[in-house]
Design a protein around this motif. Structure first.
Motif, PDB file in Angstrom:
ATOM      1  N   UNK A 287       0.842  -1.213   0.000  1.00 53.90           N
ATOM      2  CA  UNK A 287       0.000   0.000   0.000  1.00 53.90           C
ATOM      3  C   UNK A 287       0.877   1.263   0.000  1.00 53.90           C
ATOM      4  N   UNK A 288       0.458   2.198  -0.825  1.00 55.26           N
ATOM      5  CA  UNK A 288       1.152   3.491  -0.908  1.00 55.26           C
ATOM      6  C   UNK A 288       0.083   4.568  -0.953  1.00 55.26           C
ATOM      7  N   UNK A 289       0.250   5.625  -0.150  1.00 59.24           N
ATOM      8  CA  UNK A 289      -0.724   6.716  -0.132  1.00 59.24           C
ATOM      9  C   UNK A 289      -0.096   7.950  -0.789  1.00 59.24           C
ATOM     10  N   UNK A 290      -0.757   8.414  -1.848  1.00 59.00           N
ATOM     11  CA  UNK A 290      -0.335   9.645  -2.519  1.00 59.00           C
ATOM     12  C   UNK A 290      -1.211  10.794  -2.032  1.00 59.00           C
ATOM     13  N   UNK A 291      -0.612  11.965  -1.886  1.00 60.53           N
ATOM     14  CA  UNK A 291      -1.441  13.131  -1.537  1.00 60.53           C
ATOM     15  C   UNK A 291      -2.371  13.487  -2.693  1.00 60.53           C
ATOM     16  N   UNK A 292      -1.911  13.280  -3.917  1.00 62.82           N
ATOM     17  CA  UNK A 292      -2.757  13.482  -5.098  1.00 62.82           C
ATOM     18  C   UNK A 292      -3.435  14.859  -5.094  1.00 62.82           C
TER      19      UNK A 292
ATOM     20  N   UNK B  19      -5.748  13.113  -1.053  1.00 62.18           N
ATOM     21  CA  UNK B  19      -6.282  14.427  -1.407  1.00 62.18           C
ATOM     22  C   UNK B  19      -6.203  15.416  -0.246  1.00 62.18           C
ATOM     23  N   UNK B  20      -5.302  15.174   0.683  1.00 67.56           N
ATOM     24  CA  UNK B  20      -5.204  16.033   1.875  1.00 67.56           C
ATOM     25  C   UNK B  20      -3.768  16.488   2.103  1.00 67.56           C
ATOM     26  N   UNK B  21      -3.616  17.358   3.104  1.00 67.21           N
ATOM     27  CA  UNK B  21      -2.296  17.867   3.446  1.00 67.21           C
ATOM     28  C   UNK B  21      -1.399  16.792   4.043  1.00 67.21           C
ATOM     29  N   UNK B  22      -0.150  17.199   4.343  1.00 68.05           N
ATOM     30  CA  UNK B  22       0.843  16.210   4.782  1.00 68.05           C
ATOM     31  C   UNK B  22       0.482  15.568   6.116  1.00 68.05           C
ATOM     32  N   UNK B  23       0.017  16.369   7.062  1.00 67.08           N
ATOM     33  CA  UNK B  23      -0.300  15.811   8.376  1.00 67.08           C
ATOM     34  C   UNK B  23      -1.407  14.784   8.314  1.00 67.08           C
ATOM     35  N   UNK B  24      -2.471  15.091   7.634  1.00 64.23           N
ATOM     36  CA  UNK B  24      -3.602  14.161   7.529  1.00 64.23           C
ATOM     37  C   UNK B  24      -3.213  12.934   6.715  1.00 64.23           C
ATOM     38  N   UNK B  25      -2.383  13.135   5.697  1.00 67.80           N
ATOM     39  CA  UNK B  25      -1.937  11.991   4.883  1.00 67.80           C
ATOM     40  C   UNK B  25      -1.099  11.033   5.725  1.00 67.80           C
ATOM     41  N   UNK B  26      -0.240  11.572   6.577  1.00 62.19           N
ATOM     42  CA  UNK B  26       0.581  10.701   7.435  1.00 62.19           C
ATOM     43  C   UNK B  26      -0.282   9.891   8.403  1.00 62.19           C
ATOM     44  N   UNK B  27      -1.359  10.487   8.889  1.00 62.22           N
ATOM     45  CA  UNK B  27      -2.267   9.738   9.767  1.00 62.22           C
ATOM     46  C   UNK B  27      -2.928   8.590   9.008  1.00 62.22           C
ATOM     47  N   UNK B  28      -3.315   8.865   7.757  1.00 62.75           N
ATOM     48  CA  UNK B  28      -3.930   7.837   6.921  1.00 62.75           C
ATOM     49  C   UNK B  28      -2.943   6.702   6.631  1.00 62.75           C
TER      50      UNK B  28
ATOM     51  N   UNK C 106       1.961  11.241  17.230  1.00 66.32           N
ATOM     52  CA  UNK C 106       0.727  11.250  16.439  1.00 66.32           C
ATOM     53  C   UNK C 106       0.729  10.140  15.402  1.00 66.32           C
ATOM     54  N   UNK C 107       1.902   9.591  15.096  1.00 68.18           N
ATOM     55  CA  UNK C 107       2.040   8.510  14.115  1.00 68.18           C
ATOM     56  C   UNK C 107       3.096   7.513  14.589  1.00 68.18           C
ATOM     57  N   UNK C 108       3.054   6.307  13.986  1.00 68.64           N
ATOM     58  CA  UNK C 108       4.030   5.275  14.349  1.00 68.64           C
ATOM     59  C   UNK C 108       4.884   4.844  13.164  1.00 68.64           C
TER      60      UNK C 108
ATOM     61  N   UNK D 101      10.440  17.482   7.860  1.00 71.59           N
ATOM     62  CA  UNK D 101      10.058  18.318   8.999  1.00 71.59           C
ATOM     63  C   UNK D 101       8.702  17.906   9.566  1.00 71.59           C
ATOM     64  N   UNK D 102       7.713  17.758   8.700  1.00 72.83           N
ATOM     65  CA  UNK D 102       6.378  17.382   9.189  1.00 72.83           C
ATOM     66  C   UNK D 102       6.421  16.017   9.862  1.00 72.83           C
ATOM     67  N   UNK D 103       7.150  15.061   9.252  1.00 80.22           N
ATOM     68  CA  UNK D 103       7.232  13.718   9.848  1.00 80.22           C
ATOM     69  C   UNK D 103       7.849  13.781  11.253  1.00 80.22           C
TER      70      UNK D 103
END
Length: 289
Positions: free
Chosen positions: A157-162, A191-200, A223-225, A213-215
């Motif tokens: 699985x790979x999530x693109x911000x798209x 389809x979301x910003x970096x923070x929300x994409x990392x949560x997904x 907030x993420x693992x 930086x965001x990571x």
């Protein structure tokens, strides 16, 4: 009789002297001065269109107050969106200044006449993050393109911000370098910003490309693992630039911000120190010329 006359003359003379002093004192009194207040400088509201990474990393929490303190007549309204959308806002006249990270698109913005120039501000790295067990075995890859190919081959699985952001633009360049057009159920779009994409990404146990930086900020906040599995390759360089939109509603204020963020004060005092206390090194490296 003569003594009485002399006393009367003396009293009359004294009275005349006292009256003269009173009149002269009254004539010499200063009239109340009219106090004229200095005109209050007019405050300008400037729109800065920028990326979600500069917002989500917390950089703007220190950068904008420092700028407004140095320039109290300018109030900055930050619009944190993807780089592509930020550049479009500049073209539409809905932003006065841009702080974004897609150099080729920024240079095209200048060529198209929407800005006189662009300038380097700072840089950091993109990194590829994913689940700790690294199912596609991307750790140890030589390039980001090689790591992406392993992910596609494994259909991990790979999530693109798209979202046409600077990160999304970089991701698509890496896929192109790998000779792959990503598609299929394994390739997700947030389809979301970096923070929300990392949560997904975290929820799905997926991989993604993110600015470092965001990571780091989200990882420190627990907030993420997800873990950084690939970093440090030349094709993961992440340069940020600033542009003043020609003919913008607040072009003069935008030019003031442009000049300030390239100044020694912003570069060496604000950007160079941001993140050092928490991470041991700055989250962005200033490189204005």
């Amino acid at each position: 009789m003569s003594l009485v006359k002399n006393r009367v003359k003396f009293l009359c003379a004294a009275l005349l002297v006292a009256l003269s002093v009173f009149v002269l004192s009254g004539c010499g009194a200063k009239a109340p001065q009219k106090v004229t207040k200095a005109p209050t400088p007019k405050q300008v509201n400037m729109v800065l269109a920028s990326t979600t990474s500069t917002q989500d990393s917390g950089l703007f929490d220190v950068l904008i107050p420092a700028f407004e303190k140095a320039n109290p007549t300018i109030k900055v309204q930050v619009v944190a969106i993807g780089t592509g959308e930020a550049i479009q806002k500049g073209r539409d006249g809905d932003a006065d200044c841009l702080l974004v990270h897609a150099k080729s698109d920024e240079e095209q913005f200048v060529k198209d006449g929407y800005a006189d120039s662009r300038a380097d501000v700072m840089y950091n790295q993109f990194v590829i993050v994913g689940p700790a067990n690294d199912p596609a075995k991307i750790a140890g890859s030589k390039t980001a393109a090689e790591a992406f190919k392993k992910i596609a081959d494994e259909k991990a699985k790979f999530v693109s911000r798209a979202d046409d952001s600077g990160t999304n633009k970089k991701e698509l360049k890496i896929w192109k370098a790998a000779g792959i057009t990503p598609s299929g159920s394994w390739y997700k779009k947030s389809g979301q910003g970096m923070g929300e994409t990392l949560k997904m990404v975290d929820e799905l146990g997926a991989y993604t490309l993110t600015d470092q930086a965001t990571y780091l900020v989200m990882e420190k906040e627990k907030a993420i693992e997800s873990k950084v599995l690939f970093a440090g390759a030349p094709d993961l360089f992440n340069q940020y630039g600033v542009l003043v939109v020609k003919g913008a509603k607040q072009e003069a204020a935008a030019q003031t911000f442009h000049d300030w963020i390239l100044s020694k004060e912003a570069q060496q005092t604000v950007i160079k120190n941001f993140g050092t206390a928490d991470f041991g090194s700055p989250l962005f490296t200033p490189n204005a010329k």
